[in-house]
Design a protein around this motif. Structure first.
Motif, PDB file in Angstrom:
ATOM      1  N   ILE A 335       0.851  -1.186   0.000  1.00  0.00           N
ATOM      2  CA  ILE A 335       0.000   0.000   0.000  1.00  0.00           C
ATOM      3  C   ILE A 335       0.887   1.235   0.000  1.00  0.00           C
ATOM      4  CG2 ILE A 335      -1.776   1.290   1.249  1.00  0.00           C
ATOM      5  CD1 ILE A 335      -2.756  -1.302  -0.022  1.00  0.00           C
ATOM      6  N   HIS A 336       0.660   2.122  -0.954  1.00  0.00           N
ATOM      7  CA  HIS A 336       1.474   3.316  -1.125  1.00  0.00           C
ATOM      8  C   HIS A 336       1.236   4.304   0.016  1.00  0.00           C
ATOM      9  CE1 HIS A 336       3.139   6.922  -3.121  1.00  0.00           C
ATOM     10  NE2 HIS A 336       3.831   6.056  -3.854  1.00  0.00           N
ATOM     11  N   GLN A 337       2.261   5.100   0.303  1.00  0.00           N
ATOM     12  CA  GLN A 337       2.141   6.098   1.368  1.00  0.00           C
ATOM     13  C   GLN A 337       1.079   7.151   1.053  1.00  0.00           C
ATOM     14  OE1 GLN A 337       3.493   5.836   4.216  1.00  0.00           O
ATOM     15  NE2 GLN A 337       3.121   7.831   5.172  1.00  0.00           N
ATOM     16  N   MET A 338       0.809   7.398  -0.226  1.00  0.00           N
ATOM     17  CA  MET A 338      -0.186   8.402  -0.602  1.00  0.00           C
ATOM     18  C   MET A 338      -1.577   7.806  -0.806  1.00  0.00           C
ATOM     19  SD  MET A 338       1.752  10.942  -0.334  1.00  0.00           S
ATOM     20  CE  MET A 338       0.825  12.347  -0.944  1.00  0.00           C
ATOM     21  N   HIS A 339      -1.776   6.593  -0.346  1.00  0.00           N
ATOM     22  CA  HIS A 339      -3.079   5.937  -0.379  1.00  0.00           C
ATOM     23  C   HIS A 339      -3.925   6.440   0.796  1.00  0.00           C
ATOM     24  CE1 HIS A 339      -6.008   2.642   0.198  1.00  0.00           C
ATOM     25  NE2 HIS A 339      -5.809   2.358  -1.083  1.00  0.00           N
ATOM     26  N   PRO A 340      -5.257   6.488   0.669  1.00  0.00           N
ATOM     27  CA  PRO A 340      -6.095   6.979   1.779  1.00  0.00           C
ATOM     28  C   PRO A 340      -5.882   6.266   3.108  1.00  0.00           C
ATOM     29  CG  PRO A 340      -7.392   6.845  -0.223  1.00  0.00           C
ATOM     30  CD  PRO A 340      -6.049   6.250  -0.550  1.00  0.00           C
ATOM     31  N   TRP A 341      -5.538   4.976   3.108  1.00  0.00           N
ATOM     32  CA  TRP A 341      -5.274   4.285   4.370  1.00  0.00           C
ATOM     33  C   TRP A 341      -4.103   4.911   5.128  1.00  0.00           C
ATOM     34  CZ3 TRP A 341      -6.150  -1.203   2.030  1.00  0.00           C
ATOM     35  CH2 TRP A 341      -7.371  -1.738   2.474  1.00  0.00           C
ATOM     36  N   ASN A 342      -3.178   5.543   4.402  1.00  0.00           N
ATOM     37  CA  ASN A 342      -1.976   6.108   5.028  1.00  0.00           C
ATOM     38  C   ASN A 342      -1.964   7.630   5.080  1.00  0.00           C
ATOM     39  OD1 ASN A 342      -0.658   3.654   5.637  1.00  0.00           O
ATOM     40  ND2 ASN A 342      -0.004   3.437   3.497  1.00  0.00           N
ATOM     41  N   GLN A 343      -3.039   8.239   4.675  1.00  0.00           N
ATOM     42  CA  GLN A 343      -3.063   9.703   4.612  1.00  0.00           C
ATOM     43  C   GLN A 343      -3.033  10.339   6.003  1.00  0.00           C
ATOM     44  OE1 GLN A 343      -6.234  11.347   2.223  1.00  0.00           O
ATOM     45  NE2 GLN A 343      -6.166  13.313   3.299  1.00  0.00           N
ATOM     46  N   THR A 344      -2.284  11.415   6.131  1.00  0.00           N
ATOM     47  CA  THR A 344      -2.305  12.268   7.313  1.00  0.00           C
ATOM     48  C   THR A 344      -2.683  13.677   6.859  1.00  0.00           C
ATOM     49  OG1 THR A 344      -0.622  10.982   8.472  1.00  0.00           O
ATOM     50  CG2 THR A 344      -0.976  13.245   9.216  1.00  0.00           C
ATOM     51  N   THR A 345      -3.758  14.205   7.418  1.00  0.00           N
ATOM     52  CA  THR A 345      -4.258  15.509   6.990  1.00  0.00           C
ATOM     53  C   THR A 345      -3.675  16.606   7.867  1.00  0.00           C
ATOM     54  OG1 THR A 345      -6.314  14.504   6.219  1.00  0.00           O
ATOM     55  CG2 THR A 345      -6.322  16.892   6.587  1.00  0.00           C
ATOM     56  N   THR A 346      -2.820  17.431   7.285  1.00  0.00           N
ATOM     57  CA  THR A 346      -2.209  18.560   7.998  1.00  0.00           C
ATOM     58  C   THR A 346      -2.483  19.837   7.223  1.00  0.00           C
ATOM     59  OG1 THR A 346      -0.419  17.077   8.727  1.00  0.00           O
ATOM     60  CG2 THR A 346      -0.091  19.457   9.018  1.00  0.00           C
ATOM     61  N   PRO A 347      -3.493  20.596   7.655  1.00  0.00           N
ATOM     62  CA  PRO A 347      -3.853  21.811   6.910  1.00  0.00           C
ATOM     63  C   PRO A 347      -2.802  22.903   7.049  1.00  0.00           C
ATOM     64  CG  PRO A 347      -5.128  21.655   8.930  1.00  0.00           C
ATOM     65  CD  PRO A 347      -4.357  20.377   8.824  1.00  0.00           C
ATOM     66  N   ARG A 348      -2.616  23.665   5.998  1.00  0.00           N
ATOM     67  CA  ARG A 348      -1.660  24.765   6.003  1.00  0.00           C
ATOM     68  C   ARG A 348      -2.321  25.986   5.336  1.00  0.00           C
ATOM     69  NH1 ARG A 348       1.489  24.824   9.521  1.00  0.00           N
ATOM     70  NH2 ARG A 348       2.319  22.770   8.987  1.00  0.00           N
ATOM     71  N   PRO A 349      -3.122  26.751   6.107  1.00  0.00           N
ATOM     72  CA  PRO A 349      -3.795  27.913   5.509  1.00  0.00           C
ATOM     73  C   PRO A 349      -2.787  28.915   4.954  1.00  0.00           C
ATOM     74  CG  PRO A 349      -4.641  27.424   7.713  1.00  0.00           C
ATOM     75  CD  PRO A 349      -3.411  26.593   7.527  1.00  0.00           C
ATOM     76  N   GLN A 350      -3.143  29.517   3.833  1.00  0.00           N
ATOM     77  CA  GLN A 350      -2.265  30.499   3.198  1.00  0.00           C
ATOM     78  C   GLN A 350      -3.049  31.302   2.171  1.00  0.00           C
ATOM     79  OE1 GLN A 350       0.509  28.172   0.339  1.00  0.00           O
ATOM     80  NE2 GLN A 350      -0.247  26.664   1.829  1.00  0.00           N
ATOM     81  N   ARG A 351      -2.437  32.326   1.672  1.00  0.00           N
ATOM     82  CA  ARG A 351      -3.083  33.171   0.675  1.00  0.00           C
ATOM     83  C   ARG A 351      -3.211  32.418  -0.648  1.00  0.00           C
ATOM     84  NH1 ARG A 351      -1.131  39.334  -0.872  1.00  0.00           N
ATOM     85  NH2 ARG A 351      -2.838  39.815  -2.330  1.00  0.00           N
ATOM     86  N   ARG A 352      -4.342  32.593  -1.296  1.00  0.00           N
ATOM     87  CA  ARG A 352      -4.574  31.918  -2.571  1.00  0.00           C
ATOM     88  C   ARG A 352      -3.651  32.460  -3.658  1.00  0.00           C
ATOM     89  NH1 ARG A 352     -10.593  32.104  -4.354  1.00  0.00           N
ATOM     90  NH2 ARG A 352     -10.048  34.185  -5.136  1.00  0.00           N
ATOM     91  N   ASP A 353      -3.026  31.534  -4.380  1.00  0.00           N
ATOM     92  CA  ASP A 353      -2.077  31.897  -5.431  1.00  0.00           C
ATOM     93  C   ASP A 353      -2.266  30.909  -6.583  1.00  0.00           C
ATOM     94  OD1 ASP A 353       0.017  32.562  -7.073  1.00  0.00           O
ATOM     95  OD2 ASP A 353       1.591  31.899  -5.688  1.00  0.00           O
ATOM     96  N   PHE A 354      -2.808  31.376  -7.703  1.00  0.00           N
ATOM     97  CA  PHE A 354      -3.083  30.476  -8.813  1.00  0.00           C
ATOM     98  C   PHE A 354      -1.812  29.932  -9.457  1.00  0.00           C
ATOM     99  CE2 PHE A 354      -7.323  32.756  -9.152  1.00  0.00           C
ATOM    100  CZ  PHE A 354      -8.021  31.695  -8.573  1.00  0.00           C
ATOM    101  N   ALA A 355      -0.676  30.530  -9.138  1.00  0.00           N
ATOM    102  CA  ALA A 355       0.597  29.969  -9.609  1.00  0.00           C
ATOM    103  C   ALA A 355       1.146  28.958  -8.610  1.00  0.00           C
ATOM    104  CB  ALA A 355       1.605  31.090  -9.829  1.00  0.00           C
ATOM    105  N   GLY A 356       0.484  28.846  -7.456  1.00  0.00           N
ATOM    106  CA  GLY A 356       0.938  27.916  -6.421  1.00  0.00           C
ATOM    107  C   GLY A 356      -0.240  27.149  -5.845  1.00  0.00           C
ATOM    108  N   LYS A 357      -0.583  27.453  -4.580  1.00  0.00           N
ATOM    109  CA  LYS A 357      -1.675  26.751  -3.904  1.00  0.00           C
ATOM    110  C   LYS A 357      -2.904  27.662  -3.849  1.00  0.00           C
ATOM    111  CE  LYS A 357       1.506  23.953  -1.107  1.00  0.00           C
ATOM    112  NZ  LYS A 357       1.168  22.650  -1.729  1.00  0.00           N
ATOM    113  N   TYR A 358      -4.095  27.065  -4.136  1.00  0.00           N
ATOM    114  CA  TYR A 358      -5.252  27.946  -4.256  1.00  0.00           C
ATOM    115  C   TYR A 358      -6.578  27.340  -3.795  1.00  0.00           C
ATOM    116  CZ  TYR A 358      -5.564  25.453  -8.793  1.00  0.00           C
ATOM    117  OH  TYR A 358      -5.614  24.513  -9.791  1.00  0.00           O
TER     118      TYR A 358
END
Length: 594
Positions: A335-358
């Motif tokens: 089972i891959h580390q990026m599979h839902p069974w292995n997911q860890t949710t760590t939110p990182r709020p930030q300003r919306r940037d369509f060239a980056g995270k949005y």
């Protein structure tokens, strides 16, 4: 002199109306070419069920996750029950499965009916077409409806008038039918949309002949309604192809469709992971992944192993170096580390940037083992993928439904007022806006035909005296489980890890993260973005009074429901303190402590 560069106009719709939640679509439009040049899909809310499910009693998973959404909460509860049944090693009685199937069939009928004719239908109603394409309305006035004898509307313009909100006759009739289908759901599962009689191991519904009869009486009214609905929408959508040459390109994207299957067959389904490939193929809606028109798998184990949650443009930290909850599935597959069974949710709020995270929506992808490509599959709004995989697989043959390898045939029986009919949904040439909408009408008929079969099977159990609806179980100290199901608008999976008798990790993946996902870590746009980007614009208005109707039709064809996309999180150590003020009506003071 060289040609001047096209001037792009930035236009945003945020929030998009007639959906649930905070979906925003941000575009750059080339009005000279009448085409959308660029599109980004955003959602501004974070909720986080994957965070606060940790430490909960596994028996409560379905009650809690039902609250993910006020639209498809029962789909979540059902999918959670499937995951619980696997983790607990319990197999419900057959009667319980027929009751659950009847509840879910009623939900499909209810939601698709309400969405198609009271929400999507407005995009094609007389008032909207008059505002955006008056020449199309003029042609509709002159165009006879091919199926007028069946649905009762002489011209295409009459169909459009019947969809006018609150005043249109078909609009009002659809509202009445949605009430009937909601009653059908409540008969089977107690409450809509958060079922009160659905549990791991079965249901608490008291199964009687009267119960099934009450359901059937309402169902037959809906069956007669469907006999008019399918030709009604065929006439409307076929007209748009004819009236606007090239309209097939609106909302068109590569055929990348996913369906996780629906309606378990209790004769086959034992909820064990080791047998999941076999009982998955026995579902009454066949699971599968379609790539460029080819059905590449119908195997739920293969589908599960291919799941990847990529981040890219979403507001989260990576968990590549985080805890591994599941190294191998019960069959020994890694089972891959990026599979839902292995997911860890760590939110990182930030300003919306369509060239980056949005956006707060992650990017689920399916790894195609043949090519190594992380596919941004979509659900086609739910019905398009369900019908496409079922048609190609050719595994379904029950009651009034049969898949042929290239189509799905749906037979609805004679009633006191209308003769029997058979509809055939044929695999279309395109995965586009109109075909997503068309499939929604056909799948309503599919759900009705399936419900007739489930009523018959449920009644057979009652008449035979097999009236148990629940099987006892014990919660193991350690286990994993996964549930695969179809929410109304598409693929739904729940993945659970139990340690020390408590939930150690839990991740639900509904259709919205798949459809509304942003550009992933490979730079691949999500389905909304991909379907809108490049879409030609047929609206007759210029930039000054532009409505964006072709863009709105495209987004709404996916049946967006944003509460499922993102979740709630308060952070660590903060609480709201209420300090009571003195008497005599003085106001309370709210303070933040930490």
């Amino acid at each position: 002199m060289p040609e001047p560069a096209s001037k792009l106009v930035e236009m945003s719709w945020d929030p998009i109306t007639r959906i649930v939640g905070s979906l925003g679509v941000h575009t750059k439009i080339d009005f000279a070419e009448r085409r959308v040049a660029e599109c980004h899909s955003t959602s501004s809310i974070f909720r986080g069920y994957s965070v606060f499910m940790k430490g909960k009693d596994p028996r409560d998973a379905h009650f809690i996750t039902s609250r993910i959404c006020g639209i498809c909460g029962d789909n979540h509860a059902t999918c959670a029950v499937y995951a619980q049944n696997m983790a607990f090693g319990v197999r419900p009685p057959a009667l319980a499965e027929w009751i659950i199937n009847l509840g879910e069939a009623a939900e499909y009928m209810f939601d698709h009916n309400l969405y198609q004719d009271n929400l999507v239908g407005v995009d094609y109603c007389e008032r909207m077409v008059k505002e955006t394409n008056p020449s199309v309305l003029a042609k509709a006035e002159r165009t006879e409806a091919p199926n007028a004898r069946i649905h009762g509307f002489r011209t295409i313009a009459d169909i459009m008038r019947s969809l006018n909100p609150f005043s249109g006759s078909f609009y009002r009739e659809a509202l009445q039918m949605s009430r009937l289908t909601r009653e059908m759901f409540c008969l089977m599962e107690g409450r809509h949309v958060h079922p009160s009689t659905l549990y791991p191991g079965g249901v608490g519904t008291v199964a009687t002949v009267q119960l099934f009869t009450d359901y059937l009486v309402r169902l037959m009214k809906y069956v007669d309604f469907m006999k008019r609905v399918v030709p009604f929408h065929d006439d409307l959508f076929d007209f748009f192809y004819d009236a606007l040459p090239g309209y097939e390109e609106v909302g068109r994207r590569r055929v990348l469709l996913g369906c996780w299957g629906s309606f378990n067959d209790p004769d086959a389904c034992d909820y064990t992971y080791k047998n999941m490939s076999r009982w998955g193929r026995k579902m009454y809606v066949t699971p599968g992944v379609v790539v460029d028109g080819e059905l590449v798998t119908t195997d739920l184990v293969e589908i599960n192993l291919g799941l990847r949650i990529l981040l890219g443009s979403s507001f989260y930290d990576d968990w590549q170096d985080g805890e591994t909850f599941v190294k191998h599935d019960p069959l020994g597959n890694p089972i891959h580390q990026m599979h839902p069974w292995n997911q860890t949710t760590t939110p990182r709020p930030q300003r919306r940037d369509f060239a980056g995270k949005y956006t707060w929506v992650m990017s689920p992808r399916w790894l195609d083992g043949r090519t190594g490509e992380h596919l941004a599959i979509d659900t086609g709004g739910g019905p398009l993928a369900r019908l496409w995989t079922t048609a190609l697989a050719g595994l379904v043959n029950f009651g009034g439904v049969r898949s042929t390898g290239k189509s799905v045939k749906i037979a609805l029986p004679r009633s006191a007022s209308l003769p029997a009919v058979e509809f055939e949904w044929k695999i279309p040439r395109w995965s586009n806006t109109l075909e997503r909408n068309r499939a929604r009408s056909y799948f309503q008929a599919y759900a009705a035909a399936a419900a007739l079969h489930f009523v018959e099977r449920g009644l057979a159990e009652v008449h035979a005296g097999r009236t148990d609806t629940w099987t006892d179980f014990k919660v193991p100290d350690e286990a994993i489980g996964c549930g695969f199901h179809e929410a109304v608008r598409g693929v739904l999976s729940h993945h659970m890890v139990i340690r020390d008798g408590k939930i150690a990790n839990y991740h639900p993946y509904p259709p919205t993260p798949w459809n509304a996902s942003p550009r992933d870590s490979c730079g691949t746009p999500g389905p909304y973005e991909d379907a809108v980007q490049g879409t030609p614009l047929f609206e007759e208005n210029g930039p000054e009074d532009f409505k964006g109707i072709d863009i709105m039709r495209t987004v709404r064809s996916f049946d967006p429901c944003m509460p499922c996309g993102v979740h709630m999180y308060l952070g660590g150590g903060k609480e709201i303190q209420v300090r009571h003020a003195p008497a005599f009506g003085a106001q309370s003071v709210l303070g933040m402590g930490g």
